[in-house]
Motif scaffolding. Structure first.
Motif, mmCIF file in Angstrom:
data_model
loop_
_atom_site.group_PDB
_atom_site.id
_atom_site.type_symbol
_atom_site.label_atom_id
_atom_site.label_comp_id
_atom_site.label_asym_id
_atom_site.label_seq_id
_atom_site.Cartn_x
_atom_site.Cartn_y
_atom_site.Cartn_z
ATOM 1 N N ALA A 97 0.824 -1.204 0.000
ATOM 2 C CA ALA A 97 0.000 0.000 0.000
ATOM 3 C C ALA A 97 0.863 1.262 0.000
ATOM 4 O O ALA A 97 0.369 2.351 0.274
ATOM 5 C CB ALA A 97 -0.934 -0.013 1.210
ATOM 6 N N ARG B 240 1.746 3.218 -2.162
ATOM 7 C CA ARG B 240 1.218 4.328 -2.965
ATOM 8 C C ARG B 240 0.261 5.212 -2.169
ATOM 9 O O ARG B 240 0.089 6.392 -2.487
ATOM 10 C CB ARG B 240 0.511 3.799 -4.211
ATOM 11 N N ILE B 241 -0.377 4.637 -1.147
ATOM 12 C CA ILE B 241 -1.304 5.440 -0.350
ATOM 13 C C ILE B 241 -0.534 6.517 0.410
ATOM 14 O O ILE B 241 -1.019 7.631 0.581
ATOM 15 C CB ILE B 241 -2.096 4.527 0.610
ATOM 16 N N VAL C 7 -3.132 9.170 -2.847
ATOM 17 C CA VAL C 7 -3.987 8.723 -3.949
ATOM 18 C C VAL C 7 -5.362 9.333 -3.746
ATOM 19 O O VAL C 7 -5.670 9.866 -2.688
ATOM 20 C CB VAL C 7 -4.130 7.177 -3.978
ATOM 21 N N ILE D 2 -9.590 2.147 -2.506
ATOM 22 C CA ILE D 2 -8.199 1.746 -2.674
ATOM 23 C C ILE D 2 -8.045 0.328 -3.219
ATOM 24 O O ILE D 2 -7.041 0.007 -3.816
ATOM 25 C CB ILE D 2 -7.420 1.845 -1.350
ATOM 26 N N VAL E 213 -5.575 1.280 -5.805
ATOM 27 C CA VAL E 213 -4.195 1.090 -5.354
ATOM 28 C C VAL E 213 -3.797 -0.379 -5.444
ATOM 29 O O VAL E 213 -2.746 -0.719 -5.960
ATOM 30 C CB VAL E 213 -4.024 1.588 -3.904
#
Lengths: 731, 731
Positions: free
Chosen positions: A664, A666-667, A671, B635, B639
């Motif tokens: 995760a 990228r969170i 995002v 997400i 994601v």
């Protein structure tokens, strides 16, 4: 190719020497239970020593026989005419404690206990195993096993397994499965190149564990790569320390079984091993620079690659190929393994264009597109050109080199052999690894045999070759970052915090949340201010103190662990009236939930603003000791198990790598319109937590759950510290 | 072992016959560009035919030579004395259109165009490729390639590749890489057992695509398993249809390159292939019963296993082992592959106990623990016992069978050979697959050679053996569920919905949300009631209608796609006053956002209560046609990319399997104190959406985002339908 630097050699020389050398490289061996019956281990070991031309003394011990296989036998250890470095005990489990007492009297340094029937079979066996350990300790004898497949040291010509056709070589192997050794030996025999130095089966590890064997292999000059098949560690914490040191000297490859519940059960019935969480084990091993392989058929290819090739400076791979399909597959596998296709410089492409046909593709993966059909040695020129590119860390030949003379024309054999020589020369001249996959590898044509003889491995599987490239890149990066990034030092313990631990210890409770928060605050962790109200009359003052801020109220009680379940938490409170209502509600609800609970009061603290929820947890793992876990909150931990583990103390590199590791990730970068969070602040927080845990052995568990991560910093919303009763007692 | 049932054979006989038989099993072959130069393809093809004892007519075509390799040559196709089924065109790209015209005049049925230099090189090449197709169509000639490696049909003794040592056998192979063929052939030669039926390189697929070749292999009685290496499909939708039919008759194995962006780029420069999303491709292929392999070194093992072994009824595997380490590894790999260790019945354990030593482990994985050391044939007895257990779907031998006579004593060879015969007999007698891993496989001892000769594959890698077991189980389950679960039929289109599409088409817009909701409602999807207010004066009546329910208000405008971005959404509104305020805010905000927007009004609907957020999306993929996507919202899609795809129409099994496939499946079962959601209602919703998309070709895209999933049913919160302008025009 691999070179041991002077610094590395010095590290080997000056380190404290492992006591295992005394009997893993023995000058005299007693075989207790030596036998003339070819089905017995006492026969096979004799044959292995005799056929292997062992130069030391061989002492068969047998109650009746005067000789075994032409070697003079003795009725007991006491009767032997000289000292004994190593005893091989081939007799049944029940006889072992008595024999070890004899060994002690004789001054035997190490004993191998082959018998099974110990702790892997249940409680009775476990009792017998304790007797083995006691007898060994009493007599000063070190024990390999019990329940071991035995050992060999081929450079010393000690082969107690009577394995045919095992070639002496670079790979040291420690395996809790004798059949895994057999499997690797057969694979190596078949590939015709790799050899072994020392093998030991640690069995139940009652005395000597993986950490001891690894230290020995790290020191052994004949071992270029230490390879381990592990069902369970006995002392994981010590293993990690030895691994951290050993990987600086040579590559360490570990296959750890028990990736699944099914595998853990199978391992437990096999060696009585207690395996911890697989994901944690892998993370901790990698933290120490270990090359973890996850498929059993990758063990030998990766070990061979690390033994023969030098590490890469990074993960940028240049692919040179003579066929589209394999180059496509290689591109997929490289990307999946976290490697990148190096962007080739303009100069490199210009130089390639000079020697290749116009239809060649000069973008990585380079496809020579027929340019080498009439001149396979051209591939070596391409490899040299890309190896000279600054953007390239490792070089990967993909295609049918070695098979040109069968595929196209017999007169191409000369070109192939010239190509092979040029590749060998390139591998010697460059400091970048050259990894070769050929679809002709299974049939071993002359050019590939030549490469193999010169110490360049040739892979028959793109997947295996890519795993080798990944291991070489990871090792190079580990060595480069290890120098720059030392583990965080423990801070000086704080007097008030120590007093809190003492009080908690005396009262047989864990830290109250306000004490946990004070502990964190004392060591620079950003924690919001809190007040504890020990009666309703204190609420007015607290309300006035916090003013307009919305507050959270949580019960403070040594007896209530799960505050929410007890109705002990109220959120978003403003002003005295709301505080009073909430206070009454919490008290009545907690009294209903736990009538005997000793309630000290309530904690009040400003509500944290919404951020990305993070969890940081520390526990003392029974195998690996203090371990820090990091992940995103809620479903990420509980459902997706998307977490990273590191052994404490962490270096800054460790902390940063665990933030980068989670799926995760990228969170954290932002995002769905969110701003990115301040990951450097999280890295600092992880390092501070690591330091705190190092400073206070009283901490059995520490949980920051959740921490809100923001664009600027973070807020610890809830903190919990479980006290280690034993440790507090000691302090 | 594999048996073709009568029903399967009938399906082969009664199907419409592929036109490819005419030239993939040719009775006469013209070689255009036949040559006496050993480096030329026109030479190699001649040699391949002559050395292979091809029984049909061979016609070398050469402008000057009177004969090539002793075969009479002709100056042109027109000059040939007989009909030509297949022409191999070895001449450069620019000559191909003209030659194909000649082929047409001659009545040639199919032509192989070897030359590259077509669309894979850019626009000029693409133009030339179009000319090739036009010439072929005009003359009624089917084209293999261009940019192909060629073809063989070994049972017909047609080998246009001059590959040495290719054994005729069961595996049909279609590969966009000639080197992949070479790699499999070398691997097969080395393993000494597997053979090939037909190979074709589809190259750029300008005329004949993968779907055509797959249909041919499905019909070919000499092909037991169709195996494909695919860089890109030309007509994926048709391929899926053919795959659905073919997998009912025989196994289909696909390796699809382009799992990563890097791989897609490499494939594109190789065959000009446009690869779609890899995850989508894998899901759709598996939906059709295709065995997708994800590592290139698994292609041959899986194809061999599916060719030689019959499918398993399910995923419950019994492991019989003579060594702990490999049994542990097998347990891990089986669990990771979604297979289970079959719980053995009491009767089975009793029977095993009768023949095994007391220290044997009778729990799956069964560890004979030395019981077979003096009698390796005992392993076959164990396999028979577990195969007879009702709880067992497939049987897996793990260990060192085949190597007892070298490992223990030479006189065990007899026992090993008896064991091998008993295993062959068992494989014939049982309807469960018997998969064998042996660590002695690389050295091919007699017992393993015997097994291999009898058609029982022996694997040298636990990982590969487990992939075979998984493929056999998945195939069995697919065949069992396919019969029970037909694709959902399209409902009758609704007149009002058709009118809405017509209006939208005329106005050049997509459906308004209220029209999309009406569409869903017309086909039984549960959608909350809505009202559209076309002026502020309508708000009072709507407020009265909905009473105390909190409402959502959303702008209705053909020009505003992203309603939230435009400030066009207000939530949680109650009563007329709040509606009026929100209405004014939405209108002014949307006018500021898009001054030219044509605003029809606002949509009002009750707020959905909180549930688990689901996304259902439909798009018409350029390669695969209408595809449905399912996943959890937020997400999870954006994601974690945790989504499942299925080709429309879906069967109930498809819908259920996509709900089960997502990694976040556990959230639907209820975590962190949540109740489980009504997954059957979601399955119904997926089937209804599938039916709707089948019924309305006007739908280009459909998004239900989010859908709230509840303990009892679901609520569609937002619906969006994009109209396919072309399709609306057609209707």
């Amino acid at each position: 190719m691999n070179r041991i630097t002077i610094a590395e050699a010095a590290a080997t020389v000056h380190g404290e020497r492992s006591p295992l050398h005394d009997f893993l490289s023995p000058d005299s061996i007693a075989i207790i239970g030596a036998s003339a019956d070819p089905t017995k281990r006492g026969y096979k070991a004799m044959v292995g020593l005799i056929k292997g031309h062992y130069a030391g003394a061989i002492y068969p011990v047998h109650p009746k026989l005067a000789e075994v296989l032409g070697v003079r036998a003795y009725p007991s250890l006491d009767a032997l005419p000289g000292p004994v470095d190593l005893a091989l005990i081939c007799t049944p489990a029940a006889t072992v404690p008595g024999i070890l007492e004899e060994c002690g009297r004789k001054g035997v340094k190490g004993a191998i206990v082959l018998a099974s029937g110990f702790k892997e079979t249940g409680e009775e066996g476990a009792r017998l195993e304790r007797a083995v350990l006691e007898a060994a300790r009493a007599g000063g004898v070190r024990v390999i096993g019990p329940n071991t497949s035995g050992m060999f040291n081929l450079h010393k010509k000690v082969n107690l397994l009577d394995l045919a056709n095992v070639k002496a070589g670079d790979i040291g192997f420690i395996s809790q499965s004798g059949n895994m050794l057999l499997s690797l030996v057969l694979e190596a025999e078949h590939n015709g190149h790799v050899g072994f130095s020392t093998y030991v089966g640690p069995g139940n590890q009652t005395d000597i564990g993986f950490n001891d064997y690894l230290r020995y292999l790290g020191e052994d000059p004949r071992t270029r790569v230490a390879t381990l098949y592990v069902e369970g560690f006995r002392d994981g914490r010590r293993f990690l320390r030895v691994a951290r040191e050993t990987t600086l000297k040579k590559p360490v490859v570990v296959y750890k079984s028990g990736a699944t519940e099914e595998g853990r059960k199978a391992a437990s019935s096999h060696t009585g091993a207690l395996a911890g969480s697989y994901a944690m084990t892998v993370d901790l091993l990698r933290q120490m620079g270990v090359s973890v392989v996850e498929d059993s058929d990758e063990i030998l290819p990766v070990a061979e690659g690390l033994a023969l090739l030098q590490q890469a400076r990074g993960k940028r791979v240049a692919v040179v190929s003579d066929g589209g399909g394999q180059a496509t597959i290689a591109s997929d596998r490289l990307a999946e393994a976290g490697l990148t296709l190096a962007p080739l410089s303009e100069e490199t492409r210009r130089r390639l264009a000079e020697i290749l046909l116009p239809q060649a593709s000069l973008v990585n993966p380079v496809d020579v597109a027929g340019s080498s059909d009439a001149n396979p040695a051209l591939l070596a020129d391409c490899l040299r050109i890309v190896a000279e590119d600054e953007n390239v860390d490792s070089v990967f030949l993909v295609g049918m080199f070695g098979g040109y003379y069968t595929r196209f024309a017999e007169n191409l054999l000369g070109g192939e052999m010239r190509g092979a020589e040029a590749m060998i020369e390139l591998a010697r001249a460059t400091d970048k690894p050259l990894v070769i996959y050929s679809l002709y590898a299974p049939v071993k044509p002359p050019a590939l045999r030549r490469l193999h003889e010169a110490g360049l491995p040739v892979y028959a599987s793109i997947e295996h070759a890519v795993r080798v490239l990944a291991a070489l890149g990871e090792r190079g990066i580990h060595l480069a970052t290890r120098g720059q990034s030392e583990p965080a030092a423990a801070p000086e313990p704080d007097a008030a915090v120590l007093a809190a631990f003492t009080a908690a210890g005396e009262q047989g409770r864990d830290l109250f949340e306000y004490e946990a928060r004070a502990l964190l605050r004392a060591h620079g962790v950003a924690v919001a201010e809190e007040r504890v109200a020990r009666g309703a009359d204190e609420l007015a003052g607290i309300a006035a103190h916090f003013g307009e801020q919305a507050l959270a109220m949580k019960v403070v009680s040594r007896d209530i662990l799960h505050k929410s379940d007890a109705g002990g938490v109220k959120l978003g409170l403003r002003g005295e009236a709301e505080l009073r209502t909430a206070y009454d509600a919490i008290l009545s609800s907690c009294r209903a939930y736990a009538p005997q609970a000793d309630i000290e009061g309530v904690l009040l603290t400003p509500m944290a603003r919404k951020g990305v929820e993070i969890i940081i947890g520390v526990s003392r793992d029974p195998i690996f000791g203090p371990v820090l876990m990091f992940g995103l909150g809620g479903i990420f931990v509980e459902v997706l198990e998307d977490v990273a583990f590191r052994s404490i103390p962490l270096s800054r590199h460790d902390a940063r790598s665990m933030v980068d590791q989670i799926k995760a990730r990228r969170i954290l970068d932002g995002v769905r319109g969110q701003v990115p969070v301040d990951t450097e602040a999280l890295v600092d927080l992880l390092l501070k937590v690591s330091g705190i845990v190092s400073a206070y052995p009283q901490i059995a568990e520490l949980d920051l759950n959740p921490v809100m991560a923001y664009e600027d910093g973070y807020a610890v919303v809830d903190a919990r510290v479980i006290v280690d009763a034993g440790e507090e007692g000691k302090s």
